[in-house]
Motif scaffolding. Structure first.
Motif, PDB file in Angstrom:
ATOM      1  N   THR A   1      -6.103   5.949  -4.569  1.00  0.00           N
ATOM      2  CA  THR A   1      -5.380   5.853  -5.833  1.00  0.00           C
ATOM      3  C   THR A   1      -3.902   6.121  -5.605  1.00  0.00           C
ATOM      4  N   PRO A   2      -3.017   5.250  -6.061  1.00  0.00           N
ATOM      5  CA  PRO A   2      -1.591   5.435  -5.788  1.00  0.00           C
ATOM      6  C   PRO A   2      -0.966   6.452  -6.733  1.00  0.00           C
ATOM      7  N   ARG A   3       0.143   7.009  -6.309  1.00  0.00           N
ATOM      8  CA  ARG A   3       0.975   7.874  -7.137  1.00  0.00           C
ATOM      9  C   ARG A   3       2.175   7.073  -7.647  1.00  0.00           C
ATOM     10  N   VAL A   4       2.694   7.487  -8.801  1.00  0.00           N
ATOM     11  CA  VAL A   4       3.875   6.863  -9.392  1.00  0.00           C
ATOM     12  C   VAL A   4       4.788   7.958  -9.915  1.00  0.00           C
ATOM     13  N   SER A   5       6.058   7.903  -9.545  1.00  0.00           N
ATOM     14  CA  SER A   5       7.019   8.876 -10.058  1.00  0.00           C
ATOM     15  C   SER A   5       8.183   8.165 -10.733  1.00  0.00           C
ATOM     16  N   VAL A   6       8.771   8.844 -11.719  1.00  0.00           N
ATOM     17  CA  VAL A   6      10.019   8.416 -12.335  1.00  0.00           C
ATOM     18  C   VAL A   6      10.960   9.608 -12.346  1.00  0.00           C
ATOM     19  N   SER A   7      12.252   9.337 -12.405  1.00  0.00           N
ATOM     20  CA  SER A   7      13.264  10.393 -12.421  1.00  0.00           C
ATOM     21  C   SER A   7      13.976  10.419 -13.759  1.00  0.00           C
ATOM     22  N   ARG A   8      14.315  11.618 -14.209  1.00  0.00           N
ATOM     23  CA  ARG A   8      15.083  11.785 -15.426  1.00  0.00           C
ATOM     24  C   ARG A   8      16.031  12.979 -15.266  1.00  0.00           C
TER      25      ARG A   8
ATOM     26  N   GLY B   1       0.787  -1.220   0.000  1.00  0.00           N
ATOM     27  CA  GLY B   1       0.000   0.000   0.000  1.00  0.00           C
ATOM     28  C   GLY B   1       0.820   1.272   0.000  1.00  0.00           C
ATOM     29  N   MET B   2       2.023   1.204  -0.588  1.00  0.00           N
ATOM     30  CA  MET B   2       2.860   2.395  -0.721  1.00  0.00           C
ATOM     31  C   MET B   2       2.899   2.851  -2.167  1.00  0.00           C
ATOM     32  N   ASN B   3       2.995   4.149  -2.381  1.00  0.00           N
ATOM     33  CA  ASN B   3       3.165   4.705  -3.714  1.00  0.00           C
ATOM     34  C   ASN B   3       4.504   4.250  -4.288  1.00  0.00           C
ATOM     35  N   LEU B   4       4.639   4.363  -5.601  1.00  0.00           N
ATOM     36  CA  LEU B   4       5.841   3.860  -6.277  1.00  0.00           C
ATOM     37  C   LEU B   4       6.744   5.006  -6.698  1.00  0.00           C
ATOM     38  N   MET B   5       8.016   4.916  -6.314  1.00  0.00           N
ATOM     39  CA  MET B   5       9.040   5.876  -6.725  1.00  0.00           C
ATOM     40  C   MET B   5      10.125   5.094  -7.458  1.00  0.00           C
ATOM     41  N   SER B   6      10.288   5.369  -8.733  1.00  0.00           N
ATOM     42  CA  SER B   6      11.259   4.650  -9.559  1.00  0.00           C
ATOM     43  C   SER B   6      12.233   5.655 -10.158  1.00  0.00           C
ATOM     44  N   SER B   7      13.527   5.340 -10.134  1.00  0.00           N
ATOM     45  CA  SER B   7      14.529   6.323 -10.540  1.00  0.00           C
ATOM     46  C   SER B   7      15.070   6.010 -11.930  1.00  0.00           C
TER      47      SER B   7
ATOM     48  N   ASP C   1       2.612   9.618 -13.066  1.00  0.00           N
ATOM     49  CA  ASP C   1       1.931  10.901 -12.859  1.00  0.00           C
ATOM     50  C   ASP C   1       2.907  11.992 -12.456  1.00  0.00           C
ATOM     51  N   THR C   2       4.120  11.625 -12.027  1.00  0.00           N
ATOM     52  CA  THR C   2       5.087  12.602 -11.546  1.00  0.00           C
ATOM     53  C   THR C   2       6.448  12.346 -12.177  1.00  0.00           C
ATOM     54  N   LEU C   3       7.047  13.402 -12.708  1.00  0.00           N
ATOM     55  CA  LEU C   3       8.386  13.349 -13.266  1.00  0.00           C
ATOM     56  C   LEU C   3       9.303  14.171 -12.371  1.00  0.00           C
ATOM     57  N   MET C   4      10.324  13.507 -11.808  1.00  0.00           N
ATOM     58  CA  MET C   4      11.320  14.194 -10.992  1.00  0.00           C
ATOM     59  C   MET C   4      12.528  14.508 -11.853  1.00  0.00           C
ATOM     60  N   LEU C   5      12.927  15.761 -11.855  1.00  0.00           N
ATOM     61  CA  LEU C   5      14.025  16.246 -12.666  1.00  0.00           C
ATOM     62  C   LEU C   5      15.259  16.411 -11.785  1.00  0.00           C
ATOM     63  N   THR C   6      16.275  15.593 -12.017  1.00  0.00           N
ATOM     64  CA  THR C   6      17.494  15.746 -11.228  1.00  0.00           C
ATOM     65  C   THR C   6      18.192  17.038 -11.621  1.00  0.00           C
ATOM     66  N   VAL C   7      18.643  17.798 -10.620  1.00  0.00           N
ATOM     67  CA  VAL C   7      19.235  19.107 -10.883  1.00  0.00           C
ATOM     68  C   VAL C   7      20.694  19.123 -10.449  1.00  0.00           C
TER      69      VAL C   7
ATOM     70  N   LEU D   1       2.969  -3.426 -13.715  1.00  0.00           N
ATOM     71  CA  LEU D   1       2.881  -4.505 -12.726  1.00  0.00           C
ATOM     72  C   LEU D   1       2.469  -3.952 -11.368  1.00  0.00           C
ATOM     73  N   PHE D   2       3.008  -2.800 -11.007  1.00  0.00           N
ATOM     74  CA  PHE D   2       2.627  -2.146  -9.750  1.00  0.00           C
ATOM     75  C   PHE D   2       1.135  -1.839  -9.740  1.00  0.00           C
ATOM     76  N   ARG D   3       0.644  -1.234 -10.809  1.00  0.00           N
ATOM     77  CA  ARG D   3      -0.770  -0.852 -10.838  1.00  0.00           C
ATOM     78  C   ARG D   3      -1.690  -2.073 -10.865  1.00  0.00           C
ATOM     79  N   ASP D   4      -1.293  -3.109 -11.572  1.00  0.00           N
ATOM     80  CA  ASP D   4      -2.098  -4.333 -11.599  1.00  0.00           C
ATOM     81  C   ASP D   4      -2.201  -4.938 -10.202  1.00  0.00           C
ATOM     82  N   GLU D   5      -1.081  -4.969  -9.492  1.00  0.00           N
ATOM     83  CA  GLU D   5      -1.078  -5.541  -8.143  1.00  0.00           C
ATOM     84  C   GLU D   5      -1.865  -4.662  -7.180  1.00  0.00           C
ATOM     85  N   TRP D   6      -1.775  -3.353  -7.362  1.00  0.00           N
ATOM     86  CA  TRP D   6      -2.528  -2.431  -6.515  1.00  0.00           C
ATOM     87  C   TRP D   6      -4.034  -2.675  -6.674  1.00  0.00           C
TER      88      TRP D   6
END
Length: 349
Positions: free
Chosen positions: A244-251, A204-210, A312-318, A231-236
């Motif tokens: 509703t869970p949040r999902v972020s990726v980093s670029r 039951g935790m949101n997903l943070m993927s880098s 839903d979220t894009l993290m921008l490394t600075v 796979l995360f959303r299917d399992e959720w």
């Protein structure tokens, strides 16, 4: 493009400091004060989040809660979070107190990324902090155990036997104070593989993927990461957690628009524009490419990035050591010329 959620963008700072050539962050004080200033400026230009990497025994941010509380006191809208806290090092109940207090100061804007963490400079840093795996546990098991205890505490559950000086209230067990309602749904797990993403959904935790996955199937990084997200959303959906869970990726996204950009990143834009495969912690891993170059080209490339579109979220490394002014200019160029191509609109629009 999935239009069922608002696309958010945030910056992710590793908080480096030191006296290297061109560094604008010679000291820890510089790094901390500039992080606050950058978050304030990012809110003003419509960026949705300010996130900070946590590393111990290194010239980086190591104690994020004072920093996030200071940002919370200077801002009113921007989300504030971590990406990620290494839970091997944490006292779960003390962390629960700090997290709740910070969330209350921010009026519910904390988005807390936690995980097993990445390799640290110390040989056995968690042990130096006083934490050891139980018999039969791995370090990763210990991180998950700490995470479970932390989440239990912020849920409002009792965790301590009352003593003779306990306040009256009829509770059988005492709970951590303060409590911040809603914080329990804003905990993210930093997942480095498809299997850990499935586990995060079960918990039951949101997903943070880098920009790193500790596995490689031979497909491009964005496709492998998009599979992880699905796979995360299917399992959720199977788990039925009730929100509703949040999902972020980093670029790493660096628009090159002037001579200063070309001086810092011109050559790298030619060498870092492809995925890399290598070993980390004994695992064959795939590292996502960097996006550097002409803003129009980057907009097209990010619009075609399968995982950026799925999240839903894009993290921008600075590059925080280049100073606040440079990073504000970079974020302004991204919000003007690149982010609209992935479906982002400024806060309030």
């Amino acid at each position: 493009m999935d239009t069922n959620f608002k696309k958010r963008i945030g910056f992710l700072s590793f908080g480096h400091y030191g006296t290297g050539r061109g560094s604008q962050t010679a000291s820890a004080r510089d790094s901390l004060h500039q992080a606050i200033d950058l978050a304030v400026a990012a809110e003003e230009i419509g960026v949705d989040g300010a996130f900070f990497r946590v590393h111990h025994f290194a010239r980086q941010q190591a104690s994020p809660f004072p920093l996030m509380a200071a940002i919370a006191a200077r801002t009113s809208r921007i989300e504030i979070g971590t990406g990620v806290i290494d839970m091997r090092y944490e006292n779960p109940l003390y962390m629960a107190e700090q997290a709740a207090a910070t969330d209350l100061i921010s009026d519910g804007r904390l988005q807390l990324g936690v995980s097993r963490g990445s390799p640290e400079p110390a040989l056995n840093g968690a042990a130096d902090f006083g934490y050891y795996p139980d018999d039969g546990e791995t370090a990763a098991d210990m991180a998950r155990r700490h995470t479970a205890a932390f989440r239990h505490a912020i849920s409002g559950a009792g965790v301590a036997q009352p003593g003779e000086h306990a306040y009256m209230g009829g509770e059988r067990l005492l709970r951590i104070e303060p409590q911040s309602p809603g914080l329990a749904q804003r905990i993210w797990w930093g997942a480095g593989s498809r299997a850990t993403a499935v586990w995060a959904a079960q918990q039951g935790m949101n997903l943070m993927s880098s920009t790193l996955l500790t596995e490689d199937t031979g497909v491009p990084f964005d496709q492998l990461q998009a599979e992880q997200i699905q796979l995360f959303r299917d399992e959720w959906a199977k788990a039925g957690h009730g929100f509703t869970p949040r999902v972020s990726v980093s670029r790493s996204v660096i628009p090159v628009v002037d001579d200063t950009d070309r001086m810092y990143f011109g050559l790298r834009s030619q060498t870092d524009s492809r995925d890399q495969v290598g070993m980390i912690d004994g695992l064959l891993s795939r590292f996502g490419k960097s996006y550097m170059g002409d803003p129009g080209v980057l907009a097209q490339e990010l619009a075609a990035d399968a995982a950026v579109q799925a999240a839903d979220t894009l993290m921008l490394t600075v590059p925080n050591q280049l100073g606040v002014d440079y990073n504000v200019k970079m974020l302004e160029n991204i919000t003007k010329y690149i982010a609209p191509a992935i479906g982002w609109t400024p806060a309030g629009a």
